[in-house]
Design an enzyme around this catalytic site. Sequence first.
Site: not given
Length: 309
Positions: A135, A163
Amino acid sequence: MSLFQGLSAFPITPADASGKLDAAALARLLKHIEEARADSIGLLGSTGAYAFLTRQERRRAVETAMDTVGGKIPVMVGVGAIRTSDAVDLARDAKAAGADGLLLAPVSYTPLVDDEVFEHFAAVAGAGQLPLCIYNNPGTTRFTFSLDLISRLSKVAHIEAVKMPLPSGGDFASELASLRPATGPAFRIGYSGDWGGAPALLAGSDAWYSVVAGLLPSPVLALTRAAQAGDAATVERLDAAFGPLWALFKEFGSFRVMYVIARLLNLCDVDPPRPVLPLKDQARQRVAAALDHLDAVFSAGSTVCIEPR
Protein backbone atom coordinates in the site's frame (compact mmCIF):
# COMPACT_ATOMS: atom_id res chain seq x y z
CA MET A 1 -9.69 -13.00 -12.11
CA SER A 2 -7.06 -12.74 -9.37
CA LEU A 3 -7.44 -10.95 -6.06
CA PHE A 4 -5.50 -7.95 -7.37
CA GLN A 5 -7.38 -7.33 -10.61
CA GLY A 6 -10.50 -5.41 -11.56
CA LEU A 7 -12.59 -3.46 -9.06
CA SER A 8 -11.71 -3.73 -5.37
CA ALA A 9 -14.32 -2.01 -3.18
CA PHE A 10 -13.27 -0.42 0.12
CA PRO A 11 -16.17 0.06 2.57
CA ILE A 12 -16.21 2.06 5.77
CA THR A 13 -16.16 0.07 9.01
CA PRO A 14 -19.27 1.03 11.02
CA ALA A 15 -18.41 1.44 14.70
CA ASP A 16 -19.69 3.38 17.69
CA ALA A 17 -17.92 6.27 19.41
CA SER A 18 -15.81 3.87 21.49
CA GLY A 19 -14.61 1.98 18.43
CA LYS A 20 -16.84 -1.08 18.90
CA LEU A 21 -17.72 -2.67 15.56
CA ASP A 22 -21.33 -2.73 14.39
CA ALA A 23 -21.08 -6.20 12.86
CA ALA A 24 -24.61 -6.22 11.45
CA ALA A 25 -24.06 -2.92 9.62
CA LEU A 26 -20.71 -4.08 8.24
CA ALA A 27 -22.32 -7.29 7.01
CA ARG A 28 -24.94 -5.26 5.13
CA LEU A 29 -22.27 -3.19 3.39
CA LEU A 30 -20.26 -6.26 2.44
CA LYS A 31 -23.29 -8.11 1.12
CA HIS A 32 -24.17 -5.04 -0.93
CA ILE A 33 -20.72 -5.17 -2.59
CA GLU A 34 -20.84 -8.91 -3.15
CA GLU A 35 -24.29 -8.77 -4.75
CA ALA A 36 -23.10 -6.03 -7.12
CA ARG A 37 -20.39 -8.49 -8.32
CA ALA A 38 -17.34 -6.38 -7.60
CA ASP A 39 -14.11 -8.31 -8.07
CA SER A 40 -12.92 -8.06 -4.46
CA ILE A 41 -13.38 -6.29 -1.15
CA GLY A 42 -10.70 -4.23 0.56
CA LEU A 43 -11.54 -4.57 4.24
CA LEU A 44 -9.90 -2.31 6.84
CA GLY A 45 -8.21 -0.01 4.40
CA SER A 46 -7.82 3.69 5.11
CA THR A 47 -11.51 4.13 4.33
CA GLY A 48 -12.15 1.26 6.74
CA ALA A 49 -10.54 3.26 9.56
CA TYR A 50 -8.13 0.48 10.51
CA ALA A 51 -5.89 2.88 12.40
CA PHE A 52 -8.76 3.78 14.76
CA LEU A 53 -9.62 0.20 15.75
CA THR A 54 -8.16 -2.20 18.30
CA ARG A 55 -6.78 -5.57 17.33
CA GLN A 56 -9.88 -7.21 18.78
CA GLU A 57 -12.28 -5.11 16.71
CA ARG A 58 -10.20 -5.58 13.58
CA ARG A 59 -10.31 -9.34 14.13
CA ARG A 60 -14.10 -9.14 14.59
CA ALA A 61 -14.38 -7.22 11.33
CA VAL A 62 -12.47 -9.92 9.44
CA GLU A 63 -14.53 -12.67 11.04
CA THR A 64 -17.73 -10.82 10.15
CA ALA A 65 -16.56 -10.43 6.57
CA MET A 66 -15.68 -14.07 6.12
CA ASP A 67 -18.92 -15.21 7.75
CA THR A 68 -20.87 -12.91 5.41
CA VAL A 69 -19.13 -13.13 2.02
CA GLY A 70 -16.32 -15.65 2.45
CA GLY A 71 -16.02 -17.90 -0.59
CA LYS A 72 -18.28 -15.61 -2.64
CA ILE A 73 -15.89 -12.72 -3.25
CA PRO A 74 -12.18 -12.39 -2.38
CA VAL A 75 -11.47 -10.33 0.74
CA MET A 76 -8.19 -8.45 1.20
CA VAL A 77 -7.53 -7.22 4.74
CA GLY A 78 -5.50 -4.19 5.81
CA VAL A 79 -2.95 -5.14 8.48
CA GLY A 80 -1.02 -1.89 8.90
CA ALA A 81 0.36 -1.06 12.35
CA ILE A 82 3.21 0.99 13.76
CA ARG A 83 5.07 -1.96 15.31
CA THR A 84 6.15 -4.83 13.07
CA SER A 85 5.13 -7.31 15.78
CA ASP A 86 1.60 -5.88 15.79
CA ALA A 87 1.32 -6.03 12.00
CA VAL A 88 2.54 -9.64 12.15
CA ASP A 89 -0.18 -10.46 14.69
CA LEU A 90 -2.82 -8.79 12.52
CA ALA A 91 -1.65 -10.75 9.47
CA ARG A 92 -1.92 -14.00 11.39
CA ASP A 93 -5.37 -13.02 12.65
CA ALA A 94 -6.52 -12.35 9.10
CA LYS A 95 -5.19 -15.67 7.87
CA ALA A 96 -6.79 -17.55 10.76
CA ALA A 97 -10.15 -15.94 9.98
CA GLY A 98 -9.94 -17.06 6.35
CA ALA A 99 -8.94 -13.85 4.53
CA ASP A 100 -7.81 -14.19 0.93
CA GLY A 101 -5.09 -11.56 0.96
CA LEU A 102 -3.41 -8.75 2.87
CA LEU A 103 -2.87 -5.03 2.34
CA LEU A 104 0.02 -3.39 4.16
CA ALA A 105 1.03 0.25 4.53
CA PRO A 106 4.23 1.36 6.31
CA VAL A 107 2.54 3.14 9.22
CA SER A 108 5.05 4.94 11.43
CA TYR A 109 5.54 7.92 13.72
CA THR A 110 9.29 7.97 13.08
CA PRO A 111 10.10 8.47 9.37
CA LEU A 112 11.28 5.19 7.86
CA VAL A 113 14.03 4.43 5.36
CA ASP A 114 13.84 1.87 2.56
CA ASP A 115 15.64 -0.93 4.38
CA GLU A 116 13.34 -0.60 7.39
CA VAL A 117 10.25 -0.79 5.20
CA PHE A 118 11.68 -3.77 3.32
CA GLU A 119 12.28 -5.73 6.52
CA HIS A 120 8.84 -4.77 7.85
CA PHE A 121 7.11 -6.05 4.73
CA ALA A 122 9.19 -9.22 4.54
CA ALA A 123 8.30 -10.06 8.16
CA VAL A 124 4.56 -9.49 7.67
CA ALA A 125 4.47 -11.37 4.38
CA GLY A 126 6.27 -14.31 5.96
CA ALA A 127 3.93 -14.38 8.94
CA GLY A 128 0.71 -13.98 6.98
CA GLN A 129 1.50 -16.51 4.27
CA LEU A 130 -1.16 -14.88 2.07
CA PRO A 131 -0.90 -12.85 -1.14
CA LEU A 132 0.08 -9.34 -0.04
CA CYS A 133 -0.42 -5.98 -1.70
CA ILE A 134 1.96 -3.09 -1.00
CA TYR A 135 0.00 0.00 0.00
CA ASN A 136 1.90 3.00 -1.34
CA ASN A 137 0.00 5.85 0.35
CA PRO A 138 2.41 8.75 0.89
CA GLY A 139 -0.39 11.22 1.55
CA THR A 140 -1.14 9.40 4.79
CA THR A 141 2.06 7.58 5.73
CA ARG A 142 4.53 10.24 4.49
CA PHE A 143 6.56 7.40 2.97
CA THR A 144 6.91 7.07 -0.79
CA PHE A 145 8.00 3.76 -2.27
CA SER A 146 10.81 4.14 -4.75
CA LEU A 147 10.86 2.06 -7.93
CA ASP A 148 13.86 0.19 -6.55
CA LEU A 149 12.05 -0.70 -3.30
CA ILE A 150 8.93 -1.89 -5.11
CA SER A 151 11.16 -4.01 -7.34
CA ARG A 152 12.93 -5.53 -4.33
CA LEU A 153 9.67 -6.28 -2.55
CA SER A 154 8.11 -7.83 -5.65
CA LYS A 155 10.67 -10.61 -5.33
CA VAL A 156 9.71 -11.45 -1.72
CA ALA A 157 7.52 -14.52 -1.32
CA HIS A 158 3.78 -13.68 -1.09
CA ILE A 159 4.19 -10.02 -2.13
CA GLU A 160 2.23 -9.96 -5.36
CA ALA A 161 0.84 -6.47 -5.99
CA VAL A 162 1.08 -2.76 -5.31
CA LYS A 163 -1.64 -0.17 -4.71
CA MET A 164 -0.25 3.07 -6.12
CA PRO A 165 -1.28 6.71 -5.65
CA LEU A 166 -2.19 8.66 -8.76
CA PRO A 167 0.93 9.80 -10.63
CA SER A 168 1.77 13.46 -10.97
CA GLY A 169 0.18 14.81 -14.13
CA GLY A 170 -1.86 11.64 -14.59
CA ASP A 171 0.84 9.97 -16.71
CA PHE A 172 -0.11 6.35 -16.02
CA ALA A 173 1.49 5.03 -19.19
CA SER A 174 4.99 6.20 -18.25
CA GLU A 175 4.72 4.94 -14.69
CA LEU A 176 3.42 1.56 -15.79
CA ALA A 177 6.18 1.34 -18.36
CA SER A 178 8.69 1.74 -15.53
CA LEU A 179 6.96 -0.56 -13.04
CA ARG A 180 6.22 -3.52 -15.33
CA PRO A 181 9.82 -4.50 -16.20
CA ALA A 182 10.97 -3.81 -12.63
CA THR A 183 8.42 -6.16 -11.05
CA GLY A 184 7.74 -8.91 -13.60
CA PRO A 185 4.67 -10.11 -15.50
CA ALA A 186 2.90 -11.80 -12.57
CA PHE A 187 3.06 -8.73 -10.30
CA ARG A 188 -0.15 -6.69 -10.30
CA ILE A 189 -0.25 -2.89 -10.38
CA GLY A 190 -3.36 -0.98 -9.34
CA TYR A 191 -4.29 2.56 -8.36
CA SER A 192 -6.29 4.38 -5.72
CA GLY A 193 -7.61 7.94 -5.92
CA ASP A 194 -11.07 7.39 -7.37
CA TRP A 195 -11.01 10.19 -9.94
CA GLY A 196 -8.06 8.42 -11.59
CA GLY A 197 -9.30 4.84 -11.33
CA ALA A 198 -10.91 4.54 -14.77
CA PRO A 199 -8.11 6.39 -16.62
CA ALA A 200 -5.60 4.07 -14.93
CA LEU A 201 -7.48 1.00 -16.19
CA LEU A 202 -7.66 2.49 -19.68
CA ALA A 203 -3.89 2.95 -19.54
CA GLY A 204 -3.38 -0.73 -18.70
CA SER A 205 -3.32 -0.99 -14.90
CA ASP A 206 -4.62 -4.19 -13.33
CA ALA A 207 -6.88 -2.87 -10.59
CA TRP A 208 -8.90 0.06 -9.33
CA TYR A 209 -8.87 0.19 -5.51
CA SER A 210 -11.99 2.25 -5.04
CA VAL A 211 -13.32 4.12 -2.04
CA VAL A 212 -16.71 4.99 -3.51
CA ALA A 213 -17.30 1.40 -4.64
CA GLY A 214 -17.51 0.52 -0.96
CA LEU A 215 -20.98 2.13 -0.94
CA LEU A 216 -21.85 2.52 -4.64
CA PRO A 217 -20.47 -0.66 -6.19
CA SER A 218 -22.86 -1.00 -9.14
CA PRO A 219 -22.20 2.31 -10.94
CA VAL A 220 -18.47 2.06 -10.23
CA LEU A 221 -18.45 -1.46 -11.65
CA ALA A 222 -20.11 -0.20 -14.84
CA LEU A 223 -17.34 2.38 -15.18
CA THR A 224 -14.70 -0.26 -14.43
CA ARG A 225 -15.96 -2.66 -17.08
CA ALA A 226 -16.06 0.10 -19.69
CA ALA A 227 -12.44 0.98 -18.89
CA GLN A 228 -11.33 -2.65 -18.97
CA ALA A 229 -12.96 -3.00 -22.38
CA GLY A 230 -11.07 0.05 -23.65
CA ASP A 231 -14.32 1.92 -24.30
CA ALA A 232 -12.98 5.44 -23.86
CA ALA A 233 -16.20 7.16 -24.93
CA THR A 234 -18.30 5.35 -22.32
CA VAL A 235 -15.62 5.93 -19.70
CA GLU A 236 -15.67 9.66 -20.41
CA ARG A 237 -19.47 9.80 -20.15
CA LEU A 238 -19.76 7.75 -16.96
CA ASP A 239 -16.74 9.31 -15.28
CA ALA A 240 -18.25 12.75 -15.88
CA ALA A 241 -21.30 11.65 -13.91
CA PHE A 242 -19.04 11.12 -10.92
CA GLY A 243 -17.43 14.54 -11.38
CA PRO A 244 -19.31 16.37 -8.59
CA LEU A 245 -18.50 13.53 -6.22
CA TRP A 246 -14.82 13.54 -7.17
CA ALA A 247 -14.75 17.28 -6.46
CA LEU A 248 -16.13 16.68 -2.97
CA PHE A 249 -13.60 13.90 -2.36
CA LYS A 250 -10.79 16.31 -3.22
CA GLU A 251 -12.23 19.14 -1.11
CA PHE A 252 -13.22 17.28 2.07
CA GLY A 253 -11.42 13.95 1.80
CA SER A 254 -13.21 10.80 0.66
CA PHE A 255 -13.23 9.42 4.22
CA ARG A 256 -15.58 12.15 5.48
CA VAL A 257 -17.78 12.08 2.38
CA MET A 258 -18.31 8.33 2.61
CA TYR A 259 -20.01 8.64 5.99
CA VAL A 260 -22.47 11.12 4.49
CA ILE A 261 -23.18 8.79 1.56
CA ALA A 262 -23.79 5.87 3.93
CA ARG A 263 -26.46 7.88 5.75
CA LEU A 264 -28.07 9.24 2.59
CA LEU A 265 -28.41 5.72 1.18
CA ASN A 266 -29.71 4.36 4.50
CA LEU A 267 -26.90 1.82 4.56
CA CYS A 268 -25.79 2.66 8.09
CA ASP A 269 -26.06 5.54 10.55
CA VAL A 270 -22.63 6.19 12.05
CA ASP A 271 -20.19 9.07 12.39
CA PRO A 272 -16.52 8.98 11.47
CA PRO A 273 -14.21 8.13 14.37
CA ARG A 274 -13.07 11.12 16.43
CA PRO A 275 -11.14 13.33 16.13
CA VAL A 276 -12.53 13.33 12.56
CA LEU A 277 -15.73 15.37 12.58
CA PRO A 278 -18.84 14.81 10.45
CA LEU A 279 -19.35 17.19 7.55
CA LYS A 280 -21.63 20.15 8.16
CA ASP A 281 -25.10 20.53 6.66
CA GLN A 282 -24.06 22.60 3.65
CA ALA A 283 -21.48 20.03 2.62
CA ARG A 284 -23.96 17.20 3.22
CA GLN A 285 -26.41 18.92 0.87
CA ARG A 286 -23.72 19.05 -1.79
CA VAL A 287 -23.08 15.32 -1.36
CA ALA A 288 -26.81 14.67 -1.78
CA ALA A 289 -26.84 16.77 -4.95
CA ALA A 290 -23.83 14.85 -6.31
CA LEU A 291 -25.66 11.57 -5.71
CA ASP A 292 -28.78 12.91 -7.41
CA HIS A 293 -26.68 13.88 -10.43
CA LEU A 294 -25.06 10.45 -10.53
CA ASP A 295 -28.44 8.75 -10.24
CA ALA A 296 -29.93 10.83 -13.04
CA VAL A 297 -27.10 10.04 -15.46
CA PHE A 298 -27.07 6.31 -14.80
CA SER A 299 -30.86 6.04 -14.85
CA ALA A 300 -31.04 7.91 -18.16
CA GLY A 301 -28.46 5.58 -19.65
CA SER A 302 -30.36 2.50 -18.42
CA THR A 303 -27.07 1.24 -17.03
CA VAL A 304 -27.66 0.94 -13.31
CA CYS A 305 -29.51 2.99 -10.74
CA ILE A 306 -28.24 4.33 -7.47
CA GLU A 307 -30.12 2.84 -4.54
CA PRO A 308 -33.14 4.94 -3.44
CA ARG A 309 -32.51 7.31 -0.57
